[in-house]
Write a protein that holds these residues in place. Structure first.
Motif, short mmCIF file in Angstrom:
data_model
loop_
_atom_site.label_atom_id
_atom_site.label_comp_id
_atom_site.label_asym_id
_atom_site.label_seq_id
_atom_site.Cartn_x
_atom_site.Cartn_y
_atom_site.Cartn_z
N ARG A 209 1.95 1.72 -3.44
CA ARG A 209 1.51 2.09 -4.21
C ARG A 209 1.16 4.16 -3.93
O ARG A 209 0.85 4.71 -5.36
N GLN A 210 0.79 4.34 -3.18
CA GLN A 210 0.44 4.98 -2.84
C GLN A 210 1.44 6.57 -3.18
O GLN A 210 1.53 7.51 -3.63
N GLU B 241 0.77 -0.81 0.30
CA GLU B 241 0.03 0.42 0.02
C GLU B 241 0.87 0.99 0.34
O GLU B 241 0.26 2.39 -0.76
N LYS C 223 3.40 5.55 -5.37
CA LYS C 223 4.45 6.09 -6.51
C LYS C 223 2.68 6.87 -7.26
O LYS C 223 3.25 7.69 -8.37
#
Lengths: 415, 415
Positions: B18-19, B15, B21
């Motif tokens: 993900r954030q 997570e 990126k």
């Protein structure tokens, strides 16, 4: 400000010139001269005294004769009825150096500030009539300034102008850091003049930049601009370095009459006139007469210096003490006899000891090398007899009186 | 701050990546990258959102697509549950420029500040969920700072560091004055971050210096340092200059669908990817797919630009309006027919007039020289027919439709 000189009677014009001559005597610079005359004129026309400002660093209250250059100038204004504004810079004192890097600007407590102010007050009272002096603490107004005020104050000055100040300019060009908050100190000093509507600010030549700041800020705030009087920095007894405690070339205002007299007699002849001008309370006429007598040779430099010494001692001690100091000086240095009172050192060391070791042991000199030199230069005497032999063995049980230089005496008393 | 990534579960680690990126996509710089990951980790471990700061100039509330680069980045944080802190810089707005020299910093009244804030709010609501946004006015804390606070703040920064800022450095070296108060603006912006304990501050690359100031001041005040995300400045329709109202190379967030679509279609092909990345609300996956398709040639630049135009119009208007805008564009520029609605100009001038004079008179072009060039470049049409002759005499009683460039149409109606 319009030219008020035109409105004066001829008597008043003479009075303006008289005062102006007194204030400008000994000053390095008056910025600008004409405005000072105009301010004096106004004080006569309106019968209202001028406000003469001096800012004081709250962290260094020890006063020596070097500081009295500015005090004597204040005294001249005071004697003509003007008001002295003494400002204790307690605001910066209480902040100290927020970076914690400067030991000079250590943070002071309220109590320390009060004590330092008291010390100033006591010492200044030897020159000024402190009952007529107005005393201010600048935290009273500076602590109330908010960011908006400060932005308005700061907008009156450019970064380039601040970087022109000698010490800033040197640090900037050599890459040494200047914290932004340091730029505030001259502004704060200047703002004090805005708040107190000062007419004249005094400062040493090293304060040139800061003192002019008051003029600039007063103009920015629509006030009448103050006059700046810059006074020379007084050389110390060595005749070279600025007088300071750390250089140990000073005369303290708390010195006893004998020290004060003796130290004054040790200054180089070239400084006599400067000392007379800057740190004595003689009238301008007396000062000018003195200079003339000296110039034309009616006054021998030694007599001149004795006159100077008497004048200085008399400012801080009474007439009787002054006479005693002079007698004592004459006894020691002119008749080559011993002074009346010589400190006695109880001796528990060797009964017989080489002179060089003795001098170092008694701390009369710092090292054997210095002791040897002093003997070779003829600066050491035992019982008024010059010591010529650097290997001399001193018999301590004879209770000898050891003399080093002109003013250090010790009597040995073996136990 | 210790490394929190080690405390995360593998799901949480995914997570964080993900954030990260999403936030780093399109950013010029993240200072420092690792700390941002750590902050995201902390928000997951403590289940507490990050505070994302954006400072706003209260004097310039007109928003165009260039401004949405930073708004879209904020939106990405908002979509992941973080808190947006919008700060209206009303303190400086209310002071204006105390020297009175800068027309950029004119003094604003309370009412003007409020109105401008309202305008921001309305325009930002087209991108952000304004109900979840925290709105601040920095006068709330800045007006309370006193001189002592300001000295402490200023002590954290050197004059040399401030003079490194591009515009200051240039002005200093060319001798243009910098007022001391100008040094306060970056400090105030930085102090906002101290007050709000911001975790991340966004800014354009031209804000590099000011945004880093927050990091420095937070550290000085013992707070956790914010992350700085610098975003590129968006080129305008000309593909060269930064998008701005004054250069007239902008797309306004208030533009109608047809203008918005048409202006987007006029950007150079090289900007398509940058626009998709920075000013659309597509997901990172969609953006990456789009770039790939364009790169490998599955997507023709014209189709790509139409997709971009649709995406942008859809952000500010509804689906139906978006479709109509696209249809209108196709009708005019692809089938070379006339648009549905053409403005009619009532004509009281000559019945027959040289084409160049007509173009200037109708203000379709600024000068005869420009008109001549436009004709020579094939940019002028009458009733859809290209004009080749720069000396053509136009018969106004024929009620001709004049077209200049791709989007300017006028129908003449003699009276």
């Amino acid at each position: 400000m319009k030219n008020l000189l035109e409105e004066l009677s001829s008597e008043q014009l003479v009075e303006v010139e008289r005062q102006f001559k007194i204030y400008s005597n000994g000053a390095n610079d008056i910025i600008p001269e004409n405005e000072l005359k105009n301010k004096i004129a106004r004080s006569l026309l309106k019968n209202s005294p001028l406000k003469i400002k001096l800012g004081l660093d709250p962290s260094a209250p020890d006063v020596h004769i070097g500081h009295t250059v500015v005090l004597n100038k204040l005294k001249q204004f005071q004697e003509n009825g003007h008001i002295i504004q003494l400002i204790i810079g307690d605001f910066t004192g209480k902040i100290g150096d927020p970076t914690g890097k400067s030991s000079v600007r250590k943070q002071l407590t309220n109590e320390e500030v009060q004590n330092n102010a008291k010390t100033y007050f006591e010492q200044f009272s030897k020159v000024l009539d402190m009952e007529k002096v107005e005393l201010y603490y600048n935290s009273k107004w500076l602590s109330k300034l908010n960011l908006e005020d400060i932005i308005r104050i700061s907008s009156s000055i450019t970064v380039a102008r601040l970087l022109e100040r000698n010490d800033f300019s040197e640090r900037y060009s050599t890459g040494k850091p200047i914290s932004l908050h340091e730029f505030f100190y001259p502004l704060m000093q200047g703002y004090d003049s805005v708040e107190l509507e000062s007419d004249v600010e005094l400062g040493g030549t090293d304060q040139h930049f800061n003192v002019l700041m008051g003029r600039q800020l007063q103009e920015h705030f629509g006030k009448e601009k103050q006059i700046v009087i810059l006074l020379p920095l007084l050389e110390g007894l060595d005749g070279v370095e600025k007088m300071s405690k750390s250089k140990n070339n000073y005369i303290g205002v708390d010195d006893n009459p004998i020290d004060m007299y003796g130290k004054t007699m040790s200054i180089p002849d070239e400084l006599i006139v400067k000392y007379i001008t800057l740190i004595t309370d003689l009238s301008l006429i007396e000062k000018n007469e003195f200079k003339e007598e000296l110039e034309i040779g009616n006054l021998h430099p030694k007599e001149a210096k004795m006159f100077l010494a008497r004048t200085i001692v008399r400012m801080y001690h009474d007439e009787q003490e002054t006479e005693k100091a002079e007698e004592s000086f004459k006894a020691v240095f002119q008749k080559r006899t011993l002074p009346n009172e010589i400190p006695v050192v109880k001796w528990q060391g060797e009964k017989v000891i080489p002179i060089i070791e003795l001098l170092v042991e008694l701390k009369l000199l710092k090292s054997k090398t210095e002791a040897r030199k002093m003997i070779q230069n003829g600066g050491v005497r035992i019982n008024t007899e010059k010591v010529n032999d650097t290997h001399l063995q001193v018999k301590t049980f004879d209770e000898p009186i050891i003399q080093v230089g002109k003013r250090k005496f010790i009597k040995l008393k073996p136990e």
